[in-house]
Design a protein around this motif. Sequence first.
Motif, PDB file in Angstrom:
ATOM      1  N   VAL A  61      26.752  47.375  -9.078  1.00  0.00           N
ATOM      2  CA  VAL A  61      25.473  47.511  -9.766  1.00  0.00           C
ATOM      3  C   VAL A  61      25.206  48.853 -10.511  1.00  0.00           C
ATOM      4  CG1 VAL A  61      23.006  47.488  -9.119  1.00  0.00           C
ATOM      5  CG2 VAL A  61      24.669  46.079  -7.977  1.00  0.00           C
ATOM      6  N   GLU A  62      24.530  48.816 -11.490  1.00  0.00           N
ATOM      7  CA  GLU A  62      24.278  49.826 -12.428  1.00  0.00           C
ATOM      8  C   GLU A  62      22.838  50.121 -12.217  1.00  0.00           C
ATOM      9  OE1 GLU A  62      23.479  51.392 -17.148  1.00  0.00           O
ATOM     10  OE2 GLU A  62      24.483  49.285 -16.582  1.00  0.00           O
ATOM     11  N   VAL A  63      22.529  51.280 -11.580  1.00  0.00           N
ATOM     12  CA  VAL A  63      20.894  51.558 -11.431  1.00  0.00           C
ATOM     13  C   VAL A  63      20.226  52.124 -12.740  1.00  0.00           C
ATOM     14  CG1 VAL A  63      19.309  53.131  -9.993  1.00  0.00           C
ATOM     15  CG2 VAL A  63      21.428  52.093  -9.084  1.00  0.00           C
ATOM     16  N   VAL A  64      19.073  51.587 -13.111  1.00  0.00           N
ATOM     17  CA  VAL A  64      18.269  52.303 -14.320  1.00  0.00           C
ATOM     18  C   VAL A  64      16.963  52.759 -13.833  1.00  0.00           C
ATOM     19  CG1 VAL A  64      17.482  51.687 -16.570  1.00  0.00           C
ATOM     20  CG2 VAL A  64      19.393  50.556 -15.811  1.00  0.00           C
ATOM     21  N   ASP A  65      17.114  54.147 -13.819  1.00  0.00           N
ATOM     22  CA  ASP A  65      15.605  54.690 -13.308  1.00  0.00           C
ATOM     23  C   ASP A  65      14.576  54.542 -14.120  1.00  0.00           C
ATOM     24  OD1 ASP A  65      13.802  56.194 -12.293  1.00  0.00           O
ATOM     25  OD2 ASP A  65      15.296  57.920 -11.706  1.00  0.00           O
ATOM     26  N   MET A  66      13.587  53.805 -14.187  1.00  0.00           N
ATOM     27  CA  MET A  66      12.531  53.614 -15.294  1.00  0.00           C
ATOM     28  C   MET A  66      11.410  54.374 -14.889  1.00  0.00           C
ATOM     29  SD  MET A  66      13.931  51.265 -17.120  1.00  0.00           S
ATOM     30  CE  MET A  66      12.387  50.751 -18.054  1.00  0.00           C
TER      31      MET A  66
END
Length: 69
Positions: A61-66
């Motif tokens: 899973v790729e985590v995208v910090d928004m």
Amino acid sequence: LSPGSEGEADVTVWIDRALAFPVKTVERHPNGDMTVSELMNVTINGKIPEDVFTFRVPAGVEVVDMREK
């Protein structure tokens, strides 16, 4: 809140004026069912102790910090 169409619930919402936050809802359904949700001792944007929640990323899973920085 009035039902948008037949068969939908009628909803009443209570807003805490000091918090400007909804603290209670009552849903009245056409079949006679009623659902009441009430929040007590609300803290807006309070700190959560680190040991309450642990974020574990599943493999692949790729985590995208928004969050704003």
